[in-house]
Enzyme design. Structure first.
Site: not given
Ligand code: PEP
Ligand code: MG
Length: 547
Positions: A430, A454, A501, A188
């Site tokens: 995910e 994920d 996303c 992140h």
């Molecule tokens: C993902 O897992 O692709 C996602 C968009 O959520 P995060 O990256 O916040 O886990």
């Molecule tokens: Mg995620």
């Protein structure tokens, strides 16, 4: 000149002075290997520094906020000189042979408890002050700046590692680049760097010493190279490339206001991902069609308690209003794994990525979930808000979520709150489980948004945080691509729409593939909106392909 390598997580070149970032966490242990005199010296030096800092803070608060507010700091200054307090700190150091940071923290806690037990409300309120001032002294003892990171000019941050909450606390306008020893490109923190449009390297082979502070550094996010104290030839060449990249960005800017349409006329929505209400300016500046992922958990990080309904309502309302009728998809709390908030008090886990996180927490602690949902539904009256739920693995979870949403709506209406007549509900896909039951899930919701970060982690059994596995963390793996196709098809069969996303959405080598698969939306870091738009506009789906 010293050079080295890391993994570039955001392209671009930055040139500036180094700021070595030190962990801002206090780690209090007992005992000491130092002499009593040394610990007393450390305490006295930290006390003196604390007094200086508080005086600066007093003047600043008095000038910028008001004399009354500044008096709070004056109380802390007085506490610094309290004889009883000092006597107890010194007793702990000399008699109990404790280290200075422990002595100060423990004394602070004892005094805070004493104040809190008093009947006089004024004295009761002093419990917080003595706690604050003790924390300040302890931080100074450990060489941590209690007033956060202050930089006089934009600098390159060099750190062993940065957690998402640490990244959030940094003043974005003062950061030219990040270089971290640890970290993977799908963490992140890397995602935040992309959102912030900051050239960054993770997993860098750099030895971090205080001497690095103030040295000139070039960070090349394209090649993954860094240069410390660069020679003139390197500096000139990189400066030229930096300027060329800015020009390229200018060219992309010309795509603002243009449609996301292929040469043969197929349209797709390009939205942006945010983690902080302030990021909405980036969304607007980069001309995104909406917000496809608002990582709401960032509202919960970097603080001492969970945000209240009112605080959350204000954030969601702000974003919804700023987006002026464009869609804002708020993802409910996705806490856990690398996104930690100590105040939740969750136990350490062997496998946090497979643990107590996201929707699992929300369905277990329904009050916490309802507080957030209440805030979101209330904000829905001020724009076009959709809600999306993370880490789904079953239809039963979605059914339970929908029940809770209905309860929340009913409660709000009964209380006289205004909410939007319809708030679209969707889920993140995910987990491999969600993919496999996506035909059933699609009947329950209005949209899917694929979290490829994920999904790749869980499908390939590769921890997205593990820098060692970065090389084989392959979001282009055929297993992922097959899943993506299955997800869109199942969504469309049930009349739902589907988007991506995760970070893969901004990979322009796959834009054509996503268009051919039939995705309706791609939600990317704001800084990638225009490059994805360019890729869409350069695509001609009428041409034959193997995709
Ligand atoms: C993902 O897992 O692709 C996602 C968009 O959520 P995060 O990256 O916040 O886990
Ligand atoms: Mg995620």
């Amino acid at each position: 000149m010293q050079t080295g390598n890391g993994k570039g997580v955001f392209a671009g070149i930055a040139i500036g002075k180094i700021f070595v970032f030190k962990k801002q966490e206090l780690v209090i242990v007992r005992g000491t290997a130092n002499t009593v005199e040394e610990e007393i010296e450390r305490y006295k030096a930290a006390k003196e520094l604390s007094a200086k800092q508080l005086k600066v803070l007093f003047d600043k608060t008095a000038a910028e906020v008001g004399q009354e507010e500044a008096m709070i700091i004056d109380v802390q200054l007085l506490m610094l000189d309290d004889l009883d307090y000092e006597e107890e700190v010194l007793r702990k150091i000399t008699e109990e042979k404790e280290n200075a940071a422990y002595a100060v923290t423990a004394t602070g806690e004892e005094f805070a408890e004493f104040f809190a037990s008093m009947d006089d409300p004024y004295m009761k309120a002093r419990a917080v002050d003595v706690g604050d001032v003790s924390k300040r002294i302890a931080m100074n003892i450990q060489g941590i700046n209690p007033d956060g990171i202050k930089m006089e000019e934009p600098m390159v941050i060099v750190a062993e590692d940065l957690t998402p909450s640490e990244t959030l606390q940094l003043d974005k306008n003062m950061i030219l680049a990040f270089v971290t020893q640890k970290g993977s490109s799908n963490s992140h923190t890397a995602i935040l760097a992309r959102t912030m449009n900051i050239p960054s390297l993770v997993g860098a082979d750099i030895e971090i010493t205080p001497e690095l502070n103030g040295k000139l550094m070039i960070v090349d996010g394209n090649s993954g190279k860094y240069y410390i104290d660069p020679d003139d030839i390197t500096l000139d060449e990189k400066e030229r490339r930096r300027k060329a990249q800015l020009q390229q960005k200018e060219l992309l800017n010309q795509l603002k206001g243009k449609e996301n349409v292929t040469i043969d006329g197929k349209k797709i929505n390009i939205y942006a991902n945010i983690g902080n209400p302030k990021d909405v300016d980036l969304v607007i500046n980069n001309d995104a069609g909406g917000i496809g992922l608002f990582r709401s958990e960032f509202l919960y990080l970097g603080r001492d308690s969970a945000p209240t309904e009112e605080e959350q309502f204000a954030s969601y309302k702000y974003v919804a209003e700023k987006m002026n009728g464009k869609k804002v998809i708020i993802r409910t709390l996705d806490i856990g794994a690398d996104k930690k908030a100590d105040y939740f008090g969750f136990a350490e886990e062997e496998n946090p990525a497979l643990g107590y996180r996201a929707i699992r927490i929300c369905l277990d602690q329904v009050d916490l979930f309802k507080t957030q949902l209440r805030a979101i539904y209330r904000a829905s009256a001020f724009g076009q808000i959709s809600i999306m739920f993370p880490m789904i693995i079953s239809v039963a979870e979605v059914k339970r979520i929908k029940e809770i949403c209905e309860e929340v709506k009913e409660e709000l209406i009964k209380e006289g709150h205004e909410i939007a007549p319809h708030v679209e509900l969707g889920i993140m896909i995910e987990t491999p489980a969600a993919v496999m039951v996506s035909d059933e899930l699609a009947k329950e919701v209005e949209f899917f948004s694929v979290g490829t970060n994920d999904l790749t982690q869980y499908t390939l059994a590769i921890d997205r945080q593990n820098a060692k596995l970065d090389k084989i963390y392959d979001a282009h793996h055929p297993a992922i691509l097959k899943m993506l196709k299955m997800i869109v098809d199942n969504a469309h069969k049930a009349g739902a729409w589907a988007g991506i996303c995760g970070e893969l959405g901004s990979d322009t080598t796959l834009t054509e593939t996503f268009l051919r698969m039939g995705f309706d939306e791609l939600s990317v870091s704001p800084t990638f909106v225009l490059s994805v738009r360019k890729a869409v506009r350069d695509t001609d789906l009428s041409k034959k392909t193997t995709v």
